[in-house]
Scaffold this motif. Structure first.
Motif, PDB file in Angstrom:
ATOM      1  N   ALA A 154       0.826  -1.206   0.000  1.00  0.00           N
ATOM      2  CA  ALA A 154       0.000   0.000   0.000  1.00  0.00           C
ATOM      3  C   ALA A 154       0.856   1.249   0.000  1.00  0.00           C
ATOM      4  CB  ALA A 154      -0.933  -0.013   1.202  1.00  0.00           C
ATOM      5  N   LYS A 155       1.991   1.206   0.687  1.00  0.00           N
ATOM      6  CA  LYS A 155       2.834   2.397   0.735  1.00  0.00           C
ATOM      7  C   LYS A 155       3.433   2.718  -0.630  1.00  0.00           C
ATOM      8  CE  LYS A 155       6.996   0.155   2.704  1.00  0.00           C
ATOM      9  NZ  LYS A 155       7.368  -0.636   1.654  1.00  0.00           N
ATOM     10  N   ASP A 156       3.502   1.737  -1.507  1.00  0.00           N
ATOM     11  CA  ASP A 156       4.023   1.970  -2.846  1.00  0.00           C
ATOM     12  C   ASP A 156       2.970   2.537  -3.782  1.00  0.00           C
ATOM     13  OD1 ASP A 156       6.505   0.846  -2.153  1.00  0.00           O
ATOM     14  OD2 ASP A 156       5.800  -1.172  -2.642  1.00  0.00           O
ATOM     15  N   THR A 157       1.689   2.359  -3.490  1.00  0.00           N
ATOM     16  CA  THR A 157       0.632   2.732  -4.419  1.00  0.00           C
ATOM     17  C   THR A 157      -0.195   3.916  -3.959  1.00  0.00           C
ATOM     18  OG1 THR A 157      -0.882   1.150  -3.414  1.00  0.00           O
ATOM     19  CG2 THR A 157       0.413   0.379  -5.297  1.00  0.00           C
ATOM     20  N   HIS A 158       0.064   4.476  -2.786  1.00  0.00           N
ATOM     21  CA  HIS A 158      -0.695   5.604  -2.276  1.00  0.00           C
ATOM     22  C   HIS A 158       0.250   6.753  -1.976  1.00  0.00           C
ATOM     23  CE1 HIS A 158      -3.479   2.357  -1.811  1.00  0.00           C
ATOM     24  NE2 HIS A 158      -4.427   3.223  -1.565  1.00  0.00           N
ATOM     25  N   PRO A 159      -0.274   7.997  -2.140  1.00  0.00           N
ATOM     26  CA  PRO A 159       0.583   9.148  -1.869  1.00  0.00           C
ATOM     27  C   PRO A 159       1.010   9.203  -0.411  1.00  0.00           C
ATOM     28  CG  PRO A 159      -1.690   9.841  -2.277  1.00  0.00           C
ATOM     29  CD  PRO A 159      -1.615   8.364  -2.533  1.00  0.00           C
ATOM     30  N   LYS A 160       2.205   9.673  -0.200  1.00  0.00           N
ATOM     31  CA  LYS A 160       2.726   9.828   1.156  1.00  0.00           C
ATOM     32  C   LYS A 160       2.170  11.112   1.761  1.00  0.00           C
ATOM     33  CE  LYS A 160       6.103   6.647   1.002  1.00  0.00           C
ATOM     34  NZ  LYS A 160       5.816   5.365   1.474  1.00  0.00           N
ATOM     35  N   GLN A 161       2.127  11.135   3.062  1.00  0.00           N
ATOM     36  CA  GLN A 161       1.684  12.324   3.774  1.00  0.00           C
ATOM     37  C   GLN A 161       2.903  13.129   4.171  1.00  0.00           C
ATOM     38  OE1 GLN A 161      -0.385  11.493   7.354  1.00  0.00           O
ATOM     39  NE2 GLN A 161      -0.454  13.605   7.990  1.00  0.00           N
ATOM     40  N   ASP A 162       2.871  14.425   3.852  1.00  0.00           N
ATOM     41  CA  ASP A 162       3.934  15.319   4.308  1.00  0.00           C
ATOM     42  C   ASP A 162       3.669  15.685   5.750  1.00  0.00           C
ATOM     43  OD1 ASP A 162       5.137  15.395   1.816  1.00  0.00           O
ATOM     44  OD2 ASP A 162       3.932  17.116   1.164  1.00  0.00           O
ATOM     45  N   ALA A 163       4.721  15.970   6.490  1.00  0.00           N
ATOM     46  CA  ALA A 163       4.577  16.298   7.907  1.00  0.00           C
ATOM     47  C   ALA A 163       3.692  17.514   8.111  1.00  0.00           C
ATOM     48  CB  ALA A 163       5.953  16.532   8.521  1.00  0.00           C
ATOM     49  N   GLY A 164       3.709  18.481   7.187  1.00  0.00           N
ATOM     50  CA  GLY A 164       2.927  19.696   7.350  1.00  0.00           C
ATOM     51  C   GLY A 164       1.486  19.569   6.899  1.00  0.00           C
ATOM     52  N   GLU A 165       1.132  18.498   6.252  1.00  0.00           N
ATOM     53  CA  GLU A 165      -0.209  18.294   5.739  1.00  0.00           C
ATOM     54  C   GLU A 165      -1.137  17.926   6.873  1.00  0.00           C
ATOM     55  OE1 GLU A 165      -1.776  15.702   2.051  1.00  0.00           O
ATOM     56  OE2 GLU A 165       0.309  15.451   2.592  1.00  0.00           O
ATOM     57  N   GLY A 166      -2.427  18.176   6.715  1.00  0.00           N
ATOM     58  CA  GLY A 166      -3.321  17.622   7.712  1.00  0.00           C
ATOM     59  C   GLY A 166      -4.477  18.501   8.064  1.00  0.00           C
ATOM     60  N   GLY A 167      -5.279  18.013   8.979  1.00  0.00           N
ATOM     61  CA  GLY A 167      -6.488  18.682   9.408  1.00  0.00           C
ATOM     62  C   GLY A 167      -6.191  19.758  10.418  1.00  0.00           C
ATOM     63  N   GLY A 168      -7.251  20.268  11.006  1.00  0.00           N
ATOM     64  CA  GLY A 168      -7.096  21.326  11.979  1.00  0.00           C
ATOM     65  C   GLY A 168      -7.007  20.776  13.377  1.00  0.00           C
ATOM     66  N   GLY A 169      -6.843  21.672  14.317  1.00  0.00           N
ATOM     67  CA  GLY A 169      -6.847  21.282  15.719  1.00  0.00           C
ATOM     68  C   GLY A 169      -5.787  20.262  16.058  1.00  0.00           C
ATOM     69  N   ASN A 170      -6.120  19.381  16.963  1.00  0.00           N
ATOM     70  CA  ASN A 170      -5.172  18.384  17.444  1.00  0.00           C
ATOM     71  C   ASN A 170      -5.543  16.973  16.997  1.00  0.00           C
ATOM     72  OD1 ASN A 170      -3.542  20.208  18.900  1.00  0.00           O
ATOM     73  ND2 ASN A 170      -5.127  20.331  20.457  1.00  0.00           N
ATOM     74  N   ILE A 171      -6.152  16.852  15.817  1.00  0.00           N
ATOM     75  CA  ILE A 171      -6.491  15.534  15.297  1.00  0.00           C
ATOM     76  C   ILE A 171      -5.187  14.799  15.039  1.00  0.00           C
ATOM     77  CG2 ILE A 171      -7.595  14.244  13.431  1.00  0.00           C
ATOM     78  CD1 ILE A 171      -9.194  16.864  12.904  1.00  0.00           C
ATOM     79  N   PRO A 172      -5.075  13.563  15.488  1.00  0.00           N
ATOM     80  CA  PRO A 172      -3.851  12.808  15.217  1.00  0.00           C
ATOM     81  C   PRO A 172      -3.560  12.783  13.723  1.00  0.00           C
ATOM     82  CG  PRO A 172      -5.243  11.642  16.775  1.00  0.00           C
ATOM     83  CD  PRO A 172      -6.047  12.801  16.263  1.00  0.00           C
ATOM     84  N   GLN A 173      -2.362  13.196  13.309  1.00  0.00           N
ATOM     85  CA  GLN A 173      -2.031  13.352  11.896  1.00  0.00           C
ATOM     86  C   GLN A 173      -1.061  12.301  11.373  1.00  0.00           C
ATOM     87  OE1 GLN A 173      -3.576  15.574   9.908  1.00  0.00           O
ATOM     88  NE2 GLN A 173      -4.787  15.932  11.735  1.00  0.00           N
ATOM     89  N   GLN A 174      -0.805  11.281  12.130  1.00  0.00           N
ATOM     90  CA  GLN A 174       0.174  10.291  11.712  1.00  0.00           C
ATOM     91  C   GLN A 174      -0.457   9.258  10.794  1.00  0.00           C
ATOM     92  OE1 GLN A 174      -1.125  10.565  14.707  1.00  0.00           O
ATOM     93  NE2 GLN A 174      -1.820   8.573  15.380  1.00  0.00           N
ATOM     94  N   MET A 175       0.373   8.650   9.957  1.00  0.00           N
ATOM     95  CA  MET A 175      -0.093   7.581   9.094  1.00  0.00           C
ATOM     96  C   MET A 175      -0.210   6.287   9.879  1.00  0.00           C
ATOM     97  SD  MET A 175      -0.619   8.707   6.030  1.00  0.00           S
ATOM     98  CE  MET A 175      -0.384   7.366   4.882  1.00  0.00           C
ATOM     99  N   GLY A 176       0.175   6.289  11.143  1.00  0.00           N
ATOM    100  CA  GLY A 176       0.139   5.104  11.969  1.00  0.00           C
ATOM    101  C   GLY A 176      -1.271   4.610  12.257  1.00  0.00           C
ATOM    102  N   ASP A 177      -2.293   5.267  11.672  1.00  0.00           N
ATOM    103  CA  ASP A 177      -3.658   4.805  11.895  1.00  0.00           C
ATOM    104  C   ASP A 177      -4.005   3.613  11.005  1.00  0.00           C
ATOM    105  OD1 ASP A 177      -4.087   6.014   9.381  1.00  0.00           O
ATOM    106  OD2 ASP A 177      -5.082   7.751  10.240  1.00  0.00           O
ATOM    107  N   GLY A 178      -3.068   3.184  10.170  1.00  0.00           N
ATOM    108  CA  GLY A 178      -3.284   1.999   9.346  1.00  0.00           C
ATOM    109  C   GLY A 178      -3.964   2.282   8.021  1.00  0.00           C
ATOM    110  N   ILE A 179      -4.324   3.519   7.759  1.00  0.00           N
ATOM    111  CA  ILE A 179      -4.969   3.866   6.493  1.00  0.00           C
ATOM    112  C   ILE A 179      -3.938   4.595   5.633  1.00  0.00           C
ATOM    113  CG2 ILE A 179      -6.871   5.102   5.389  1.00  0.00           C
ATOM    114  CD1 ILE A 179      -7.730   2.760   7.225  1.00  0.00           C
ATOM    115  N   PRO A 180      -3.509   3.967   4.547  1.00  0.00           N
ATOM    116  CA  PRO A 180      -2.430   4.536   3.726  1.00  0.00           C
ATOM    117  C   PRO A 180      -2.925   5.611   2.771  1.00  0.00           C
ATOM    118  CG  PRO A 180      -3.103   2.441   2.824  1.00  0.00           C
ATOM    119  CD  PRO A 180      -3.904   2.641   4.091  1.00  0.00           C
ATOM    120  N   LEU A 181      -3.591   6.627   3.322  1.00  0.00           N
ATOM    121  CA  LEU A 181      -4.091   7.740   2.528  1.00  0.00           C
ATOM    122  C   LEU A 181      -3.583   9.046   3.128  1.00  0.00           C
ATOM    123  CD1 LEU A 181      -7.829   6.637   2.104  1.00  0.00           C
ATOM    124  CD2 LEU A 181      -5.993   6.451   0.416  1.00  0.00           C
ATOM    125  N   ALA A 182      -3.330  10.001   2.261  1.00  0.00           N
ATOM    126  CA  ALA A 182      -2.884  11.309   2.709  1.00  0.00           C
ATOM    127  C   ALA A 182      -4.009  12.028   3.436  1.00  0.00           C
ATOM    128  CB  ALA A 182      -2.421  12.137   1.513  1.00  0.00           C
TER     129      ALA A 182
END
Length: 150
Positions: free
Chosen positions: A20-48
């Motif tokens: 999955a990591k080869d076929t889905h875009p990577k998440q940049d460290a600065g990308e993400g939602g607002g507030g304090n929503i956990p922004q790591q890819m460690g949630d098991g969903i290989p989506l930006a």
């Protein structure tokens, strides 16, 4: 199923041998939602982050052997949604989830429907043939997006 016959359909796309990591875009460290929503890819969903408009979730309710899993699903949905997340949760968790969404994650949140789910006896620890569970359909949205868009 599985194995070689070729008649079964494979889920997930991509070429054989690719993860999955080869076929889905990577998440940049600065990308993400607002507030304090956990922004790591460690949630098991290989989506930006913010890669889809709307997310609809029917998470496990987070009782017995999987406490807190409903919150993990909700956090992941908030991470990948650009506009809104709709998610089913036990009514008994309403106050906790609305507070987490608004105060901790900086999201807008509301209950859009109240209903009952008939849950059948599917696990060994279930004692009754079926039980009605009071459920809310929550709608969460990023405050930087108009609440009418999602």
């Amino acid at each position: 199923r599985g194995g070689g016959g070729g008649k079964g359909r494979r889920r997930g796309g991509g070429n054989r041998g690719e993860s999955a990591k080869d076929t889905h875009p990577k998440q940049d460290a600065g990308e993400g939602g607002g507030g304090n929503i956990p922004q790591q890819m460690g949630d098991g969903i290989p989506l930006a982050s913010k890669c889809v408009d709307t997310v609809l979730i029917n998470p496990p309710f987070g009782t017995k052997h999987n406490a807190g899993v409903d919150v993990a699903f909700l956090a992941c949905g908030c991470r990948i949604a650009r506009k809104a997340v709709y998610s089913f949760h036990k009514t008994s968790t309403r106050k906790f989830l609305l507070k987490k969404a608004t105060e901790e994650w900086g999201m807008g949140a509301e209950v859009v429907a109240e209903m009952k789910f008939d849950i059948g006896n599917t696990y060994k620890f279930h004692k009754k043939k079926s039980v009605d569970i009071e459920v809310d359909l929550l709608r969460l949205w990023h405050l930087d997006v108009d609440s009418e868009e999602g």
